[in-house]
Design a protein around this motif. Structure first.
Motif, mmCIF file in Angstrom:
data_model
loop_
_atom_site.group_PDB
_atom_site.id
_atom_site.type_symbol
_atom_site.label_atom_id
_atom_site.label_comp_id
_atom_site.label_asym_id
_atom_site.label_seq_id
_atom_site.Cartn_x
_atom_site.Cartn_y
_atom_site.Cartn_z
ATOM 1 N N TYR A 146 -3.871 3.218 7.547
ATOM 2 C CA TYR A 146 -2.505 3.401 8.133
ATOM 3 C C TYR A 146 -3.524 5.142 8.460
ATOM 4 O O TYR A 146 -3.714 6.231 8.260
ATOM 5 C CB TYR A 146 -1.447 4.188 7.028
ATOM 6 N N THR A 147 -2.954 5.014 10.032
ATOM 7 C CA THR A 147 -3.569 6.279 10.662
ATOM 8 C C THR A 147 -2.488 5.487 11.843
ATOM 9 O O THR A 147 -0.950 5.526 12.342
ATOM 10 C CB THR A 147 -4.918 5.415 11.456
ATOM 11 N N THR A 157 -6.733 -2.886 5.938
ATOM 12 C CA THR A 157 -6.050 -2.418 7.133
ATOM 13 C C THR A 157 -6.166 -0.649 7.204
ATOM 14 O O THR A 157 -6.689 -0.038 5.366
ATOM 15 C CB THR A 157 -4.239 -2.348 6.664
ATOM 16 N N PRO A 168 -1.204 9.644 8.449
ATOM 17 C CA PRO A 168 -1.834 8.942 9.610
ATOM 18 C C PRO A 168 -3.013 9.690 10.197
ATOM 19 O O PRO A 168 -3.882 9.726 10.844
ATOM 20 C CB PRO A 168 -0.701 8.344 10.789
ATOM 21 N N VAL A 180 -0.552 0.590 11.766
ATOM 22 C CA VAL A 180 -1.152 0.201 10.606
ATOM 23 C C VAL A 180 -1.616 -0.749 10.989
ATOM 24 O O VAL A 180 -2.132 -1.856 12.258
ATOM 25 C CB VAL A 180 -0.447 -1.043 9.484
ATOM 26 N N ASP A 207 0.760 -0.775 0.136
ATOM 27 C CA ASP A 207 -0.037 0.128 0.115
ATOM 28 C C ASP A 207 0.729 1.203 -0.053
ATOM 29 O O ASP A 207 0.917 2.512 -0.491
ATOM 30 C CB ASP A 207 -1.155 0.060 0.869
ATOM 31 N N GLU A 208 1.899 1.380 0.809
ATOM 32 C CA GLU A 208 2.210 2.342 1.052
ATOM 33 C C GLU A 208 3.439 3.121 -0.522
ATOM 34 O O GLU A 208 3.242 3.897 -0.592
ATOM 35 C CB GLU A 208 4.104 2.553 2.382
ATOM 36 N N MET A 254 3.319 6.583 12.717
ATOM 37 C CA MET A 254 2.179 6.032 11.435
ATOM 38 C C MET A 254 1.780 4.618 11.695
ATOM 39 O O MET A 254 2.859 3.549 12.314
ATOM 40 C CB MET A 254 2.532 6.531 10.072
ATOM 41 N N VAL A 306 2.340 9.298 2.342
ATOM 42 C CA VAL A 306 0.974 8.114 3.962
ATOM 43 C C VAL A 306 0.687 9.007 4.817
ATOM 44 O O VAL A 306 1.889 9.382 5.644
ATOM 45 C CB VAL A 306 0.994 7.234 3.344
#
Length: 393
Positions: free
Chosen positions: A193-194, A191, A176, A205, A163-164, A203, A174
């Protein structure tokens, strides 16, 4: 005469692709649910591909992969090679710049088209206006400030795989924090990303498959989507599928899009409601963007010569219908296989009931969205031109 009966008469049940090969020159093929089950090819599929390719040397058939996969084209190349549809040399051809991978004329995935939109490598005409504006703003700021480029920020709902890299390779970063995101990118329902809190830039996952559990994942997802709705954040969905064609019909990114749309609808009405309707962009079947790309530079301009082969009424068949091409629904594999089997009736009767059920619920599907408030004068609803048990010859 009811709409369903009228459509039933128009749909033709066939035993295999050999019955339609002479009347079609371009075949758009879904992958998962038609060609394979995510692990191995369905029986007879490899033979069917061979037979399609071997037809009429003076009128060669075009085979185009049209997949809603949220991953890039390279991933589909690897999957097709692993399953035996391509040989190992094809990956090398791709790395060397080839865009044609035999026996397929094109391999198009929703994830690839979405990545090209994010990176600005697709034409502005084919891109989403929201992304075009963001990229233009980024370029303008860089030119005016003369400082180091400030990357656009994406809040990522991920597939759990690369994803990243998908975001950063397109020239974005990206974040969060949903508050500072320029865009939400929904690649998967697995998932998030926060960050644990607003004071930490670290960040984290969040995965529904680890110890945090699905319930906690859903709580965090809803919390962030509600914040996004309040802030009117745009969302790019790189796979419009709502369910995966597996035994559990697991939710997919299209489901997240529906959830976000519901939240937007709850918050806004009147003129504000009209404004928020453009905040969600779905890339893939049944929406026109990918069909236009698939059929561009085709060997035939006659749409009656093109056939979409898929397993989902809401995406494959609806998309083909609104693209003005013929469609062929695979029913003993893929999304509708369990529903057809559960009917425990004669094959054609079971399939007809599944199609009727789709028609009855059409306003809650993409077909209802694309159809809008207009009703066809002849009463025909999106349905397959042909129905086949499996993708077989």
């Amino acid at each position: 005469m009811s709409q369903q009966v009228e459509q039933e008469q128009q749909t033709k049940f066939i035993s295999g692709l050999s019955e339609v090969v002479d009347s079609h020159d371009v075949f758009l093929l879904d992958m998962w649910g038609v060609m394979h089950d995510g692990i191995q090819p369905y029986e007879h599929v490899l033979n069917t591909i061979t037979n399609l390719v071997g037809q009429a040397d003076n009128n060669k058939k075009e085979l185009i992969i049209l997949s809603n996969s949220s991953k890039r084209m390279q991933n589909s190349i690897k999957m097709l090679t692993k399953l035996g549809f391509l040989n190992s040399d094809d990956e090398q051809q791709l790395q060397e710049g080839s865009t044609k991978i035999e026996p397929f004329t094109k391999i198009i995935t929703s994830g690839e088209v979405s990545w090209q939109m994010l990176s600005g490598t697709i034409s502005d005409k084919q891109n989403w206006s929201v992304i075009v504006d963001l990229l233009s703003r980024e370029k303008k700021n860089e030119e005016e400030e003369g400082e180091e480029k400030q990357l656009l920020k994406a809040f990522v709902l991920g597939s759990g795989s690369q994803d990243e890299d998908y975001i950063t390779s397109a020239g974005w970063s990206v974040t969060p924090f949903i508050e500072e995101a320029d865009l939400i990118v929904a690649r998967g329902p697995f998932t998030i990303y926060t960050s644990d809190n607003s004071s930490s830039s670290e960040m984290k996952v969040i995965s529904k498959n680890d110890k945090i559990g699905e319930e906690k994942y859903n709580q965090i997802l809803e919390l962030n989507l509600r914040k996004a709705a309040q802030l009117k954040k745009p969302m790019l969905i790189t796979n419009p599928d709502k369910v995966r064609p597996d035994a559990d019909l697991s939710p997919m990114p299209g489901y997240i899009g529906d959830l976000y749309q519901e939240m937007l609808n709850e918050l806004y009405n009147g003129s504000e409601k009209e404004q928020q309707q453009g905040l969600i962009k779905r890339i893939g079947k049944p929406f026109s963007d990918v069909y236009e790309i698939a059929l561009s530079n085709s060997s035939t301009s006659d749409k009656d010569k093109a056939l979409m082969v898929g397993d989902a009424l809401e995406t494959d068949i609806t998309g083909g219908y609104f693209a003005g091409i013929h469609t062929c629904l695979v029913v003993k594999d893929g999304v509708h296989a369990a529903a057809v089997k559960e009917k425990e009736k004669e094959f054609e009767e079971s399939v007809t009931e599944v199609i009727e059920s789709f028609h009855d619920n059409i306003q809650n599907t993409y077909a209802g969205e694309l159809k809008g408030d207009e009703s066809d004068s002849d009463g025909v609803l999106p349905s397959p031109t042909f129905v086949v048990p499996h993708f077989q010859w």
